[in-house]
Design an enzyme around this catalytic site. Sequence first.
Site, PDB file in Angstrom:
ATOM      1  N   LYS A  92     -31.792  57.903 -49.354  1.00 29.87           N
ATOM      2  CA  LYS A  92     -32.534  56.770 -50.293  1.00 29.87           C
ATOM      3  C   LYS A  92     -33.389  57.903 -51.086  1.00 29.87           C
ATOM      4  CE  LYS A  92     -35.647  52.799 -49.913  1.00 29.87           C
ATOM      5  NZ  LYS A  92     -36.151  52.021 -48.959  1.00 29.87           N
ATOM      6  N   SER A 100     -37.674  46.289 -46.142  1.00 30.15           N
ATOM      7  CA  SER A 100     -36.833  47.271 -47.242  1.00 30.15           C
ATOM      8  C   SER A 100     -35.509  47.385 -46.686  1.00 30.15           C
ATOM      9  CB  SER A 100     -37.560  48.432 -47.521  1.00 30.15           C
ATOM     10  OG  SER A 100     -38.667  48.089 -48.409  1.00 30.15           O
ATOM     11  N   SER A 148     -36.410  47.514 -50.731  1.00 27.35           N
ATOM     12  CA  SER A 148     -36.413  48.303 -51.543  1.00 27.35           C
ATOM     13  C   SER A 148     -35.038  49.454 -51.307  1.00 27.35           C
ATOM     14  CB  SER A 148     -37.760  49.471 -51.364  1.00 27.35           C
ATOM     15  OG  SER A 148     -37.683  50.056 -50.247  1.00 27.35           O
TER      16      SER A 148
END
Length: 479
Positions: free
Chosen positions: A74, A173, A149
């Site tokens: 990520k 997230s 996210s």
Amino acid sequence: MVLPERPLAELIAALAAGEATPTSAVSAALARAEEGAALGAFVRVMGDRALERARALERGAPAGPLWGVPLADKDLTARAGVETGYGSRAFAGHVPEVSDPLAAALDAAGAVSIGKTNTPEFGLTGYTESAVAPPARNPWDPVTGAGGSSGGAAVAVATGMLPAAPASDGGGSIRIPAATVGVVGLKPSRGRLPFANGLETPGGLSTAGAIARSAEDAAILLDALVAAGPHHFATRPPGDGPFAPAARQDPPRSRIGVTLATPWDGWTSTDLHPAARGAFDRAIRILGGAGHDVVDAAWRPEGYPEMFLTLWRASAARIPIADGDLDALAEPLTAWLVREGRALGAAEILAAQQRQAAFERRTIADFAGFDAVLTPALALPPRPVGWYAGVTPEENFARQCSYAPHTSFVNVAGLPAITVPVGGEGRPWSVQLVGRPGSEKRILQLARQLEDARGPLPYPQFSDKSARNPGGLVGELWT
């Protein structure tokens, strides 16, 4: 089954048996990522670097639980020598010299990072739309977003670009995007991991975890992360691993609480879409039919929104952008959160932390009579790309809470949780199972029972070839 569409457990077995090699697995992942580039799963793909790493692994003996498996970081996770932008203009061109522990642990496990998955600015939102990259789009309906996210990671797993993906979760997230695109999202207990475990962050909200196509695959990735170093529980962790073997077993008869209550009730709209209610009711029928006792949890959370907002703003205050640069470098929601956070006094932050501790104690006590608690994963269908834009920061935040009102309390209470798709018309709909502290094994087992009742998880199909690769997109993302 083609190589990119092999679940993590199958791919690991194929690599161990010599039916696949690290190079073939990485090459297939890179090809799949290029084919679906228009979905915005990646902000950066490091093809040459990944293939070099794969070939180096092949020159040695297989070692590590994820040997040769293509994964990705990520874009909130620093990897030495790879541009890491944190989804922000403020870090354009930033190349860290040292990897974060999460990236180092995946390397030690034998994985191959093929690039950086898409994330919103500093991971602050439940949608993945930033000023520095195309939005992460839901592969079931690209007009809608993928959630956040960890939206890029979820898209990569849903489409078979990756067999699984590490991610992070500070208010949902992992679970929000996983539920949005119809895969599994696992958030561990606070303190479960040797790093990125919530103990280093204000309020202990954010922890690393896994996005995968099944409970078993999520457990495999969790095992690899736990094995990276000593745990941080004060004593031996309850329900200690390994988790993958447990995920393959049926759970004992369990007492499961169910609730539609959210801590945001009365603060913003938390109305449940009929399809979300249908998935919730379907999960109740499956679990009840499996012999579990399914009863109303009678949970009524109170005093939550102000406390959570204070913690979230206090966390944002640490973002390394000077006050005078916020308007030029940060997006409006980020700038608002940072300014609000920096205006907080120590007494306000400490009071919020005390209220958090009380909320955690109450929630654990309220859930103590259950082996797991079932909630909806999301309240609404996936939101159109741009739905959060053009409104005030306050309204933006409220919309995020309306979309996913059932996730953030899990972070506040430090509990483990998993979202799992249970079926749906045209696209998957998911539910969430919340466990007691340290009870990852039980919620993984229950999630697998839901999966067995659902049947095989389909892969969304890419649209026509012209939509897969709009001109210029690959040239910008691939290096």
